[in-house]
Design a protein around this motif. Structure first.
Motif, PDB file in Angstrom:
ATOM      1  N   GLU A 187       0.818  -1.216   0.000  1.00  0.00           N
ATOM      2  CA  GLU A 187       0.000   0.000   0.000  1.00  0.00           C
ATOM      3  C   GLU A 187       0.847   1.260   0.000  1.00  0.00           C
ATOM      4  O   GLU A 187       0.488   2.254  -0.620  1.00  0.00           O
ATOM      5  N   GLU A 188       1.978   1.236   0.709  1.00  0.00           N
ATOM      6  CA  GLU A 188       2.767   2.453   0.860  1.00  0.00           C
ATOM      7  C   GLU A 188       4.138   2.383   0.207  1.00  0.00           C
ATOM      8  O   GLU A 188       4.757   3.414  -0.038  1.00  0.00           O
ATOM      9  N   ASP A 189       4.641   1.189  -0.049  1.00  0.00           N
ATOM     10  CA  ASP A 189       6.012   1.077  -0.521  1.00  0.00           C
ATOM     11  C   ASP A 189       6.172  -0.197  -1.343  1.00  0.00           C
ATOM     12  O   ASP A 189       5.229  -0.964  -1.514  1.00  0.00           O
ATOM     13  N   ILE A 190       7.380  -0.421  -1.816  1.00  0.00           N
ATOM     14  CA  ILE A 190       7.721  -1.650  -2.525  1.00  0.00           C
ATOM     15  C   ILE A 190       8.539  -2.520  -1.574  1.00  0.00           C
ATOM     16  O   ILE A 190       9.588  -2.093  -1.082  1.00  0.00           O
ATOM     17  N   ARG A 191       8.056  -3.713  -1.313  1.00  0.00           N
ATOM     18  CA  ARG A 191       8.727  -4.612  -0.375  1.00  0.00           C
ATOM     19  C   ARG A 191       9.494  -5.682  -1.150  1.00  0.00           C
ATOM     20  O   ARG A 191       9.013  -6.200  -2.163  1.00  0.00           O
ATOM     21  N   THR A 192      10.682  -6.005  -0.654  1.00  0.00           N
ATOM     22  CA  THR A 192      11.531  -6.997  -1.290  1.00  0.00           C
ATOM     23  C   THR A 192      11.419  -8.337  -0.557  1.00  0.00           C
ATOM     24  O   THR A 192      11.475  -8.384   0.671  1.00  0.00           O
ATOM     25  N   TYR A 193      11.247  -9.397  -1.323  1.00  0.00           N
ATOM     26  CA  TYR A 193      11.216 -10.762  -0.799  1.00  0.00           C
ATOM     27  C   TYR A 193      12.345 -11.561  -1.450  1.00  0.00           C
ATOM     28  O   TYR A 193      12.686 -11.330  -2.613  1.00  0.00           O
ATOM     29  N   TYR A 194      12.903 -12.507  -0.697  1.00  0.00           N
ATOM     30  CA  TYR A 194      13.857 -13.456  -1.263  1.00  0.00           C
ATOM     31  C   TYR A 194      13.181 -14.821  -1.329  1.00  0.00           C
ATOM     32  O   TYR A 194      12.556 -15.258  -0.358  1.00  0.00           O
ATOM     33  N   PHE A 195      13.303 -15.476  -2.485  1.00  0.00           N
ATOM     34  CA  PHE A 195      12.733 -16.810  -2.670  1.00  0.00           C
ATOM     35  C   PHE A 195      13.854 -17.797  -2.956  1.00  0.00           C
ATOM     36  O   PHE A 195      14.733 -17.541  -3.776  1.00  0.00           O
ATOM     37  N   TYR A 196      13.807 -18.927  -2.267  1.00  0.00           N
ATOM     38  CA  TYR A 196      14.775 -20.005  -2.486  1.00  0.00           C
ATOM     39  C   TYR A 196      14.016 -21.324  -2.626  1.00  0.00           C
ATOM     40  O   TYR A 196      13.047 -21.576  -1.904  1.00  0.00           O
ATOM     41  N   GLU A 197      14.476 -22.143  -3.533  1.00  0.00           N
ATOM     42  CA  GLU A 197      13.944 -23.506  -3.647  1.00  0.00           C
ATOM     43  C   GLU A 197      15.145 -24.450  -3.647  1.00  0.00           C
ATOM     44  O   GLU A 197      16.105 -24.256  -4.408  1.00  0.00           O
ATOM     45  N   PHE A 198      15.090 -25.457  -2.788  1.00  0.00           N
ATOM     46  CA  PHE A 198      16.260 -26.332  -2.649  1.00  0.00           C
ATOM     47  C   PHE A 198      15.841 -27.727  -2.213  1.00  0.00           C
ATOM     48  O   PHE A 198      14.710 -27.955  -1.743  1.00  0.00           O
ATOM     49  N   GLY A 199      16.764 -28.674  -2.373  1.00  0.00           N
ATOM     50  CA  GLY A 199      16.552 -30.039  -1.934  1.00  0.00           C
ATOM     51  C   GLY A 199      17.516 -30.372  -0.814  1.00  0.00           C
ATOM     52  O   GLY A 199      18.667 -29.949  -0.815  1.00  0.00           O
ATOM     53  N   LEU A 200      17.044 -31.148   0.162  1.00  0.00           N
ATOM     54  CA  LEU A 200      17.870 -31.528   1.299  1.00  0.00           C
ATOM     55  C   LEU A 200      17.311 -32.801   1.921  1.00  0.00           C
ATOM     56  O   LEU A 200      16.133 -32.850   2.298  1.00  0.00           O
TER      57      LEU A 200
END
Length: 245
Positions: A187-200
């Protein structure tokens, strides 16, 4: 890493029918559309970049042609019809048929009684498929527990770049399958997200993380590798649906 390791599935938990829920049905949000569009554009751009030849050269023979590259982030489902769980400072979409398995003591964690020290809450939210093989969890951690700093982190980039922060969110020994930076207009700003996909350890994990007011919000969806082929899109979509306020 405590945050990432905590998102990996433990032993199946029995369903407790009297546990309270904070789920509601709601229509498509502007954020959901923005996330879906951002991911689609990022994946398409990455795929196009991967397919672009480095320099002019004679076309290879049909036998030598490589198969087309897959989008970096994989598929994302439309989650508008899913229930939405509202937690402390966040919300997340929950796939149909998934049960709320947050233990009763977790609801009271973080509260103090007559001056006693508050018990840390392991999970802010936790859901499981009927067979308990697939889990969706949300963990909230003070950012200064993840990275030593005297300043309040206001954005996930304060923890480092996507690659640098992977040391915090991805356990050692995991095979990283994809990693993306996703920017979402709130609503007020641009938010940054980090996405990771991995196997373990024969498990497949999709993880979404962001920072708000000195707290790190981590949503993780896990399943055995043998089931990811069928349910990976659904689980990845749940993790990506994380939103903070």
């Amino acid at each position: 890493m405590p945050p990432a390791a905590a998102l990996l599935p433990l032993a199946p938990s029995p369903l407790l029918p009297n546990q309270r829920r904070h789920l509601s049905r709601c229509g498509a949000s502007r954020r959901g559309l923005t996330v879906h569009t951002a991911i689609a554009i990022a994946s398409a751009a990455a795929a196009a970049e991967a397919e672009a030849p480095p320099s002019p050269s004679p076309p290879p023979s049909p036998q030598a042609q490589a198969p087309p590259s897959k989008p970096v982030l994989g598929g994302i489902a439309n989650t508008r019809s899913w229930s939405q769980y509202y937690g402390s400072g966040f919300s997340i979409r929950v796939p149909p048929s998934f049960d709320d398995i947050l233990e009763p003591e977790d609801y009271n964690a973080g509260m103090t009684y007559y001056g006693d020290k508050a018990k840390p809450r392991a999970y802010a939210a936790r859901f499981a498929s009927p067979d308990r093989d697939e889990l969706i969890s949300v963990v909230i951690k003070p950012t200064n527990q993840l990275k030593i700093t005297f300043l309040e982190a206001k954005d996930i980039t304060d923890l480092g770049t996507l690659k640098e922060a992977s040391k915090i969110f991805v356990p050692a020994g995991a095979k990283v399958l994809s990693a993306r930076t996703i920017k979402v207009k709130d609503e007020e700003d641009i938010r940054t997200y980090y996405f990771y996909e991995f196997g373990l350890d024969k498990q497949h994990v999709a993880l979404m993380a962001t920072v708000n007011s000195g707290k790190t919000y981590i949503a993780g969806a896990t399943a055995p590798e043998t089931k990811w082929g069928d349910d990976g899109v659904k689980l990845r979509s749940a993790a990506v649906s994380l939103s903070v306020s």
